[in-house]
Motif scaffolding. Structure first.
Motif, PDB file in Angstrom:
ATOM      1  N   ARG A 187      42.490  48.468  36.511  1.00 42.90           N
ATOM      2  CA  ARG A 187      42.099  47.336  37.233  1.00 42.90           C
ATOM      3  C   ARG A 187      43.599  46.217  37.704  1.00 42.90           C
ATOM      4  O   ARG A 187      43.730  45.452  38.401  1.00 42.90           O
ATOM      5  CB  ARG A 187      40.884  46.952  36.697  1.00 42.90           C
ATOM      6  CG  ARG A 187      39.989  47.610  37.401  1.00 42.90           C
ATOM      7  CD  ARG A 187      38.612  46.588  36.873  1.00 42.90           C
ATOM      8  NE  ARG A 187      37.668  47.581  37.244  1.00 42.90           N
ATOM      9  CZ  ARG A 187      36.618  48.260  36.244  1.00 42.90           C
ATOM     10  NH1 ARG A 187      37.113  48.746  35.345  1.00 42.90           N
ATOM     11  NH2 ARG A 187      35.815  48.640  36.771  1.00 42.90           N
ATOM     12  N   THR A 192      44.502  41.318  43.359  1.00 49.24           N
ATOM     13  CA  THR A 192      45.674  40.570  44.107  1.00 49.24           C
ATOM     14  C   THR A 192      45.875  39.072  43.175  1.00 49.24           C
ATOM     15  O   THR A 192      45.402  38.593  42.100  1.00 49.24           O
ATOM     16  CB  THR A 192      44.713  40.684  45.008  1.00 49.24           C
ATOM     17  OG1 THR A 192      43.317  39.512  44.710  1.00 49.24           O
ATOM     18  CG2 THR A 192      44.567  41.967  46.115  1.00 49.24           C
ATOM     19  N   ALA A 286      34.700  29.103  34.187  1.00 49.43           N
ATOM     20  CA  ALA A 286      35.960  30.016  35.113  1.00 49.43           C
ATOM     21  C   ALA A 286      37.064  29.962  34.730  1.00 49.43           C
ATOM     22  O   ALA A 286      37.914  30.121  35.206  1.00 49.43           O
ATOM     23  CB  ALA A 286      35.550  29.478  36.615  1.00 49.43           C
ATOM     24  N   TYR A 287      37.758  28.763  34.341  1.00 46.05           N
ATOM     25  CA  TYR A 287      39.138  28.259  33.768  1.00 46.05           C
ATOM     26  C   TYR A 287      39.515  28.360  32.786  1.00 46.05           C
ATOM     27  O   TYR A 287      40.890  28.309  32.418  1.00 46.05           O
ATOM     28  CB  TYR A 287      39.306  26.737  34.313  1.00 46.05           C
ATOM     29  CG  TYR A 287      38.880  26.644  35.967  1.00 46.05           C
ATOM     30  CD1 TYR A 287      39.622  26.676  36.838  1.00 46.05           C
ATOM     31  CD2 TYR A 287      37.522  26.063  36.040  1.00 46.05           C
ATOM     32  CE1 TYR A 287      39.947  26.437  38.112  1.00 46.05           C
ATOM     33  CE2 TYR A 287      37.253  26.175  37.187  1.00 46.05           C
ATOM     34  CZ  TYR A 287      38.133  26.213  38.598  1.00 46.05           C
ATOM     35  OH  TYR A 287      38.771  26.251  39.673  1.00 46.05           O
TER      36      TYR A 287
ATOM     37  N   GLN B  43      40.350  36.321  44.205  1.00 47.43           N
ATOM     38  CA  GLN B  43      40.878  37.655  43.643  1.00 47.43           C
ATOM     39  C   GLN B  43      40.015  38.859  44.126  1.00 47.43           C
ATOM     40  O   GLN B  43      38.621  38.901  43.235  1.00 47.43           O
ATOM     41  CB  GLN B  43      41.014  37.098  42.037  1.00 47.43           C
ATOM     42  CG  GLN B  43      41.544  38.734  40.760  1.00 47.43           C
ATOM     43  CD  GLN B  43      41.106  38.643  39.876  1.00 47.43           C
ATOM     44  OE1 GLN B  43      41.868  37.945  38.715  1.00 47.43           O
ATOM     45  NE2 GLN B  43      40.415  39.406  38.875  1.00 47.43           N
ATOM     46  N   GLU B  62      36.246  38.101  43.505  1.00 45.51           N
ATOM     47  CA  GLU B  62      35.659  37.108  42.760  1.00 45.51           C
ATOM     48  C   GLU B  62      36.535  35.651  43.530  1.00 45.51           C
ATOM     49  O   GLU B  62      37.823  35.801  43.555  1.00 45.51           O
ATOM     50  CB  GLU B  62      35.980  36.719  41.238  1.00 45.51           C
ATOM     51  CG  GLU B  62      35.298  37.558  40.633  1.00 45.51           C
ATOM     52  CD  GLU B  62      34.731  36.917  39.198  1.00 45.51           C
ATOM     53  OE1 GLU B  62      35.540  36.639  38.700  1.00 45.51           O
ATOM     54  OE2 GLU B  62      33.997  37.809  38.744  1.00 45.51           O
ATOM     55  N   VAL B  64      36.963  31.393  43.765  1.00 41.34           N
ATOM     56  CA  VAL B  64      36.545  29.670  43.186  1.00 41.34           C
ATOM     57  C   VAL B  64      37.402  28.892  44.346  1.00 41.34           C
ATOM     58  O   VAL B  64      37.940  28.821  44.602  1.00 41.34           O
ATOM     59  CB  VAL B  64      37.253  29.991  41.463  1.00 41.34           C
ATOM     60  CG1 VAL B  64      37.482  28.497  41.136  1.00 41.34           C
ATOM     61  CG2 VAL B  64      36.364  31.060  40.920  1.00 41.34           C
ATOM     62  N   GLY B  70      38.468  21.675  36.281  1.00 42.63           N
ATOM     63  CA  GLY B  70      39.027  22.905  35.594  1.00 42.63           C
ATOM     64  C   GLY B  70      39.039  22.068  34.003  1.00 42.63           C
ATOM     65  O   GLY B  70      39.832  20.916  34.363  1.00 42.63           O
ATOM     66  N   ARG B  73      42.788  23.779  32.029  1.00 42.85           N
ATOM     67  CA  ARG B  73      44.078  24.701  33.569  1.00 42.85           C
ATOM     68  C   ARG B  73      43.364  24.534  34.446  1.00 42.85           C
ATOM     69  O   ARG B  73      42.638  24.282  35.156  1.00 42.85           O
ATOM     70  CB  ARG B  73      44.005  26.242  32.696  1.00 42.85           C
ATOM     71  CG  ARG B  73      43.909  26.170  31.118  1.00 42.85           C
ATOM     72  CD  ARG B  73      44.162  28.314  31.188  1.00 42.85           C
ATOM     73  NE  ARG B  73      44.400  27.941  30.357  1.00 42.85           N
ATOM     74  CZ  ARG B  73      46.555  28.277  29.990  1.00 42.85           C
ATOM     75  NH1 ARG B  73      46.770  28.939  31.173  1.00 42.85           N
ATOM     76  NH2 ARG B  73      46.957  28.592  28.664  1.00 42.85           N
ATOM     77  N   ASP B  75      44.711  27.409  36.903  1.00 41.90           N
ATOM     78  CA  ASP B  75      44.707  28.621  37.527  1.00 41.90           C
ATOM     79  C   ASP B  75      42.949  29.103  36.751  1.00 41.90           C
ATOM     80  O   ASP B  75      43.175  29.140  35.715  1.00 41.90           O
ATOM     81  CB  ASP B  75      45.587  29.245  37.304  1.00 41.90           C
ATOM     82  CG  ASP B  75      46.981  29.396  37.941  1.00 41.90           C
ATOM     83  OD1 ASP B  75      46.339  28.510  39.188  1.00 41.90           O
ATOM     84  OD2 ASP B  75      47.668  29.485  37.920  1.00 41.90           O
ATOM     85  N   PRO B  76      41.781  29.619  37.965  1.00 42.49           N
ATOM     86  CA  PRO B  76      41.047  29.869  37.061  1.00 42.49           C
ATOM     87  C   PRO B  76      41.301  31.131  36.064  1.00 42.49           C
ATOM     88  O   PRO B  76      42.544  32.343  36.372  1.00 42.49           O
ATOM     89  CB  PRO B  76      40.332  30.371  38.460  1.00 42.49           C
ATOM     90  CG  PRO B  76      40.775  30.472  39.417  1.00 42.49           C
ATOM     91  CD  PRO B  76      42.371  29.528  39.100  1.00 42.49           C
ATOM     92  N   VAL B  77      40.524  32.065  35.523  1.00 43.42           N
ATOM     93  CA  VAL B  77      39.993  32.933  35.225  1.00 43.42           C
ATOM     94  C   VAL B  77      39.071  33.247  35.779  1.00 43.42           C
ATOM     95  O   VAL B  77      38.336  33.887  35.382  1.00 43.42           O
ATOM     96  CB  VAL B  77      40.473  32.833  33.415  1.00 43.42           C
ATOM     97  CG1 VAL B  77      40.369  34.270  32.941  1.00 43.42           C
ATOM     98  CG2 VAL B  77      41.415  31.889  32.498  1.00 43.42           C
ATOM     99  N   LEU B  78      39.889  35.031  36.678  1.00 40.73           N
ATOM    100  CA  LEU B  78      38.676  35.393  37.341  1.00 40.73           C
ATOM    101  C   LEU B  78      38.238  36.779  36.631  1.00 40.73           C
ATOM    102  O   LEU B  78      39.568  37.300  36.069  1.00 40.73           O
ATOM    103  CB  LEU B  78      38.916  35.802  38.841  1.00 40.73           C
ATOM    104  CG  LEU B  78      38.845  34.062  39.222  1.00 40.73           C
ATOM    105  CD1 LEU B  78      39.797  34.385  40.839  1.00 40.73           C
ATOM    106  CD2 LEU B  78      37.309  33.111  39.712  1.00 40.73           C
ATOM    107  N   ALA B  79      37.019  37.566  36.046  1.00 44.75           N
ATOM    108  CA  ALA B  79      37.343  38.804  35.878  1.00 44.75           C
ATOM    109  C   ALA B  79      37.371  39.921  36.950  1.00 44.75           C
ATOM    110  O   ALA B  79      37.532  40.097  38.225  1.00 44.75           O
ATOM    111  CB  ALA B  79      35.747  39.052  35.316  1.00 44.75           C
ATOM    112  N   MET B  80      37.610  41.269  36.589  1.00 50.22           N
ATOM    113  CA  MET B  80      38.069  41.957  37.164  1.00 50.22           C
ATOM    114  C   MET B  80      36.200  43.120  37.681  1.00 50.22           C
ATOM    115  O   MET B  80      37.108  44.259  37.924  1.00 50.22           O
ATOM    116  CB  MET B  80      39.015  43.583  36.207  1.00 50.22           C
ATOM    117  CG  MET B  80      39.826  42.140  35.542  1.00 50.22           C
ATOM    118  SD  MET B  80      41.086  41.839  36.358  1.00 50.22           S
ATOM    119  CE  MET B  80      42.281  43.239  35.999  1.00 50.22           C
TER     120      MET B  80
END
Lengths: 712, 509
Positions: A187, A192, A286-287, B43, B62, B64, B70, B73, B75-80
């Motif tokens: 993944r 992206t 989410a951050y 993403q 996902e 945001v 935040g 940070r 930049d968000p941390v997005l899941a895969m």
């Protein structure tokens, strides 16, 4: 030419400092390599790193400008051996492949280059094909890193981290004279995102310049006494250098509060999944604002003992999120803590599954379990699971992978089924490639698969017994596997050992399963590669006497007859059938636009497609059991008396002709028809059509009157 | 299910389930484009690889809101990958994929809008079955209604055909029309334009998808009406059916008569009704005259067996050519030639001959051996050429002499044998007799397929007859029939036969 064109992506490789690169993870790596001043790149295509190879293949002009050498290696072993260029010279080199399979193939060269050590940075980019969607055995590349003492990077899966880690990987490699592996999960390769680019860097030394002024150091060659020296060097200098570099550069990261009684250690590649699981448990957002200390290992080998000891000290328990098995990190971490006499409990595989991918759900469950035991006040209310629907599970059918619409490999296995109908079952040694789909429905052909290009070798133990009842084995091989190593380990081995089996080599013009890359026997003229080397010539050169090339696999009867002959001929020695027809996926990509253009320009174009007459089809579906073509489907029977669905061909049919040929060869049924559709017919076409129409119409009207007269 | 995960968050998750080649990746790109251009950080990821080759794939997105606060940070941390219970939108390109999304837990009643096409792309296990292997669409539709917060389902494949757009454009339209994402409709359209491929068609498809998502139209299948007679003979036979057969059997009987008049002539259809009347006389009416009903169906099917004459007749009809033109989407200014794949074997040719001649050839092995080579190869019959058309026409015209052909004699003998057994069993066990009738379903196909079916039919019927009166006879025969359709090798049937206790003498006969 690959399945996908990457002309657009190639343009992204030219972005300069400050510009924003947007795209997939694996394409970000290509840009990162150029930014790092890489001097040479090689590799072997395969999911999930095929796109890296494809982009570089399409980026030839840019690479020439920069003085970067790129090659599509013949195999991962060839790619790994290429790293030899970094042994004596300060050349940065990168190679890429699908792991763990590619690493298996490459391991001889990897051991050698790791033993002698390197001068220029050497980066091995491995696409870790593990978990959902994987097509290979579930093993860890980690083991290879450990056994050869190569460093393993596992960056957080966002483009900025990945790109940074490419640059740092080269620096780490040079600081410790050790090749470095950069591991990207499936993944992460396809994720992206964006990152701020830097300028591309011309390598300070090109491969051409290095070759012009050769250097030699006998101590870097794996031969006694240097090999013993290497082992000591690894332990005494390279390892400590690597640990120092990782610590100084802070390649591993900390998240969350500094003080806590619990903590989590995670492989970098799993960080995002972990964060999501924590978010769902109410302990992050989410951050990534985690409320539990996290030590994120962007370098998973070597471990950094000081950092780990410091993180664990003062905590009662630490959850270790380490995917796959064996749990090497857990073992080493426990040893570390024991030696430091720290009493922190490491909770790893006792709570998290020993096997399988660590999905969000798995990590959520693991965290909940961990919190309940070690910080119960923070454990969330677990939602009531949705009741399962076993009845629904019975209704939803599995969708195994299969041959594409019009695939030229389908008729080979249809023919093989007909051969087995005549001669009985055979032991079929399968290989790696699209043709391996034969093991799935509807063909159910193939007993084992032992590796890429190893189909023939895997059949070599089967020597037909003498006299009646003796039965030859059948080995499959694709053209990709053939050039990868099948020519030597399969065909050469069979000739030398006087095998008596049949090898069928599928020659579809591409390394099709990995995305349609050109190979030695490809028919296309490739400006930067030498193609058009016939497979039959190669096997004859190896000493095979019985070899046939069939140039149209769709001729099911001819395929069947060739196999029958090879399996029953009194001649001893290996037999090879080269079954040739172009990969339909690639052919359609090439021809469809041309056809559409010709039609638009008013040129006469004939397109075939097949159909089934629902009133003569009786719904037995024998044709489907011999085909499995996606365009060959079923629909409700229009006949109110019949209960079974009729066969039906939808408009995705590409007119390959397989179903008609199968109906002929297997004497199935008269329901198949081929409609040849003429666009922009000529005057002659129209005249002929008019004359035929007039006569046929007269008879049809007469017939229709008869039918009406006797109708209900 | 109680509220699963915290609902108050500024994050939207979308899972797309599609089959290889359906453009799931294109759809994902459009959505990513829309989101990134309209104030969101999005993403996407996927697991292509071998799943692309006809398998099913999940694309996961996902997003945001940009600039949302935040903690430490930007930049968000997005899941895969999707977590069950945490998916806002599921888009499924096919009905069973919608079912798969439900099975994988992606669809939850609190959160998920499920947008699914209701058309089917059959899996290989469904297609390859020897009988009817299709999964139940109703089950999936029912589960979709029950398990999703909101279910938007319609036939997107049909919408795709109507608009000429890729199915991915319909799906995007439905997503936009569902109003579940915080973007205006032109934002989505801009993404299609930005993609630059087949823009006009895709916009049209998008519009159709959006409209269908907004207003629910139930797709009702029109019930089939039995045909009305068009000739005096038809009316007369129709009246006879009404007079002599129970209403439950009318639909099949009318269809049977219609079929046999078309197949042969009025007399043949009347012959069918004679046979049917004899069965009716033995039917005690149980299970809504199942015996008569099934006999009306299966007798008609058997009496219209597919001989070479019938095949030729069906192939040359004007109605058939029209149907093919429609099926292959022949354009106004296109021409078409048709080629059939036929493989008449010596046996079929002889069976089309007058019985005496056919028998004379088939009973001489030496002659057969010499003739065989002429029938080894399949023929490519170009029906649209005059030579082959006239040849098929002539063959179709042999209908008039069908009653003298060898095949006719064979088939009538077989039918009589079957009916005889049905009548004998019906005297004591009407339910079992109906099963024997229904076993005719095993006979289908041509050549080897036909012979395989016939031999299994015989095996099952022979096993059935001695069971008359046994309490579980019906169940046993059904099981045998299923076993006969379970595999091509016949292993399942052989196994089921072995489990059958030794044939009992009919004590109560």
């Amino acid at each position: 030419m690959a399945e996908r064109s990457f002309k657009k992506e190639v343009e992204k490789l030219r972005l300069g400092a400050g510009e924003v690169f947007e795209g997939e993870g694996i394409l970000a790596v290509t840009k990162a390599l150029l930014q790092a001043g890489v001097a040479y790149v090689g590799g072997y295509q395969g999911s999930p790193i095929s796109h890296l190879m494809d982009v570089f293949a399409d980026a030839d002009p840019l690479l020439r400008e920069l003085g970067v050498h790129f090659e599509s290696s013949a195999s991962e072993a060839a790619a790994a051996a290429m790293l030899a260029a970094s042994v004596n010279y300060p050349l940065r080199g990168a190679v890429a492949w699908k792991s763990v399979v590619g690493t298996n193939v490459a391991s001889d060269a990897l051991s050698n280059v790791s033993s002698g050590g390197i001068t220029g940075g050497a980066l091995v980019i491995v696409g870790e094909d593990y978990g959902e969607g994987s097509s290979i055995m579930q093993e860890r590349t980690h083991a290879f890193a450990m056994k050869s003492q190569m460093w393993l990077l596992d960056p957080r899966p966002n483009l900025t981290s990945i790109v940074d880690m490419v640059e740092k990987g080269f620096e780490l490699s040079e600081a410790s004279h050790t090749p470095v592996m950069l591991e990207l999960r499936v993944r992460a390769c396809h994720v992206t995102g964006s990152f701020v680019a830097r300028d591309n860097k011309r390598p300070p030394l090109t491969v051409g310049e290095a070759a012009a002024s050769p250097r030699r150091d006998v101590n870097r060659i794996v031969l006694p006494p240097a090999n013993f020296l290497h082992e000591i060097e690894k332990i005494e200098t390279r390892w400590p250098a690597a640990v120092r570099f990782v610590a100084e550069q802070r390649l591993n990261e900390h998240f969350g509060p500094e003080q806590d009684s619990i903590g989590i250690i995670v492989q970098g590649g799993l960080f995002n999944t972990l964060n999501r699981a924590l978010e769902l448990a109410g302990l992050s957002d989410a951050y990534g604002a985690a409320q539990v200390p996290i030590y994120c290992m962007n370098v998973t080998y070597p471990l950094i003992p000081d950092e780990l000891r410091a993180f664990c000290a003062g905590k009662t328990a630490v959850l270790l999120v380490e995917e796959g098995q064996p749990e090497f990190i857990e073992h080493e971490l426990n040893t570390l803590l024991r030696q430091a006499d720290l009493q922190t409990r490491i909770i790893g595989k006792e709570l998290l599954p020993r096997a399988g991918e660590y999905s969000g759900q798995v990590l959520y469950d693991g965290i909940v379990g961990f919190l309940r035991k070690w910080a119960p006040e923070r454990a969330p209310q677990v939602p009531v699971p949705v009741p399962p629907e076993p009845e629904l599970a019975k209704v939803v059918p599995p969708r195994p992978a299969g041959f594409c619409t019009g695939c030229p490999e389908r008729p080979i296995f249809a023919a093989m089924k007909l051969v087995q109908r005549e001669l009985g079952e055979f032991h079929v040694s399968a290989d790696i490639g699209c043709h391996l789909f034969s093991i799935l429905p509807p063909f159910h052909i193939g007993n084992t698969t032992m590796g890429y290009g190893l189909g023939t070798a895997a059949a070599s133990a089967f020597k037909p017994s003498e006299g009646p009842g003796g039965r030859r084995a059948i080995a499959m091989m694709g053209d990709g596997g053939f050039w990868h190593n099948g020519l030597t380990s399969g065909i050469g081995n069979a000739v030398f050992n006087q095998d008596d089996n049949l090898t069928i080599i599928v020659d579809n013009g591409y390394s099709a399963a990995t995305g349609g890359q050109d190979i030695l026997s490809s028919k296309a003229n490739n400006p930067t590669r030498k193609t058009n080397n016939p497979i039959e010539k190669a096997v004859r050169g190896m000493g095979v006497r019985w070899a046939r090339t069939l140039t149209r696999t769709y001729d099911v009867a001819a395929m069947r007859d060739a196999m029958l002959e090879a399996l029953t001929s009194p001649e001893k020695g290996p037999k090879v059938i080269v079954a040739q027809s172009e990969c339909m996926l690639n052919r359609q990509r090439r021809e469809r636009p041309l056809m559409a253009k010709a039609v638009k320009e008013g040129k006469r174009v004939v397109r075939d497609r097949f159909g089934v007459d629902p009133d003569t089809c009786t719904g037995d579906h024998a044709c489907i059991r011999l085909s499995g073509c996606p365009s060959l489907s079923v629909k409700a029977n229009p006949d109110p008396l019949r209960q079974d669905p009729v066969t039906h061909i939808d408009n995705s049919c590409v007119g390959c002709g397989n179903c008609g040929e199968v109906a002929h060869a297997a004497v199935l049924c008269p329901s198949f028809y081929r409609a040849s559709i003429i666009s922009n017919p000529t005057g002659w076409d129209r005249t002929l059509h008019r004359v035929r129409g007039a006569v046929i119409g007269w008879f049809q009207r007469r017939q229709a009157r008869g039918i009406a007269a006797r109708a209900f | 299910m109680s509220g699963p995960f915290p609902q108050d968050r500024d994050r939207i998750t979308i899972a797309i389930l599609a089959l290889g080649g359906q453009g799931g990746g294109v759809l994902a790109d459009w959505i990513l484009d829309t989101a990134n251009a309209n104030g969101w950080t999005a993403q996407g990821t996927s697991v292509p690889g071998v799943a692309q080759r006809t398998g099913s794939t999940v694309y996961y997105i996902e997003m945001v809101r940009k600039g949302a606060a935040g903690a430490n940070r930007t930049d968000p941390v997005l899941a895969m990958m999707p977590v069950p219970g945490d998916v806002d939108v599921v888009v499924a390109s096919e009905l069973m994929e919608a079912g798969r999304a439900i099975l994988r837990g992606f669809v939850s009643a609190e959160r998920t809008t499920l947008i699914g096409s209701t058309h089917r792309i059959y899996a290989i296990s469904e297609k390859a079955a020897m009988g009817n292997g299709l999964g139940s669409s109703e089950r999936i539709l029912d589960a979709a209604e029950r398990r999703a917060k909101r279910f938007i389902g319609f036939d997107m494949d049909a919408a795709s055909a109507r608009s000429g757009a890729a199915i991915s454009a319909i799906m995007l339209g439905a997503l936009a029309g569902s109003d579940v994402l915080p973007f205006e409709r032109d934002a989505f359209e801009a993404a299609i334009r930005h993609g630059g491929k087949a823009v006009a068609a895709n916009l049209k498809g998008f519009e159709e998808g959006a409209a269908r998502a907004r207003s629910r139209v139930d797709e009702v299948e029109a019930a089939l009406q039995p045909p009305e007679p068009t000739t005096a003979a038809g009316a007369e036979l129709s009246a006879r059916i009404a007079a002599t057969l129970p209403p439950a059997a009318h639909r099949f009987a009318i269809e049977g008569v219609r079929r046999l008049m078309d197949y042969q002539d009025r007399a043949y259809a009347a012959f069918y009704l004679d046979r049917l009347d004899a069965i009716r006389a033995l039917d005690n009416g149980q299970d809504d005259f199942r015996l008569t009903r099934e006999a009306a169906r299966h007798l008609a099917l058997w009496m219209s067996y597919e001989d070479t004459i019938r095949v030729a007749d069906l192939k040359v009809r004007a109605t058939r050519m029209d149907r093919v033109e429609k099926d292959v989407l022949l354009g106004e200014d296109q021409l078409m030639t048709l080629t059939e794949y036929m493989h008449p074997r010596l046996q079929e040719v002889c069976e089309t001959m007058p019985a005496w001649l056919g028998n004379a050839i088939l009973s001489r092995p030496g002659l057969c051996r010499r003739l065989q080579p002429f029938f080894e190869k399949g023929r490519h019959v170009q029906t649209t050429s005059l030579r082959w058309f006239l040849m098929l026409c002539m063959l179709a015209g042999m209908r008039r002499w069908r009653r003298s052909t060898l095949r006719y004699i064979h088939e009538q003998e077989r039918i009589e044998g079957w009916l005889d057994k049905v009548r004998r069993v019906a005297a004591t066990d009407v339910a079992l007799a109906a099963e024997i009738v229904a076993t005719q379903r095993l006979i289908k196909g041509y050549g080897d397929t036909f012979e395989r079916g016939l031999s299994r039919f015989n095996a099952v019927v022979d096993a059935a007859v001695p069971l008359a009166g046994a309490p579980d006879a019906v169940e046993r025969i059904r099981r045998l029939r299923d076993a006969a359709l379970a595999d091509e090798s016949g292993a399942a049937l052989a196994g089921a036969m072995e489990q059958l206790p030794p044939a009992r003498v009919q004590e109560n006969a």
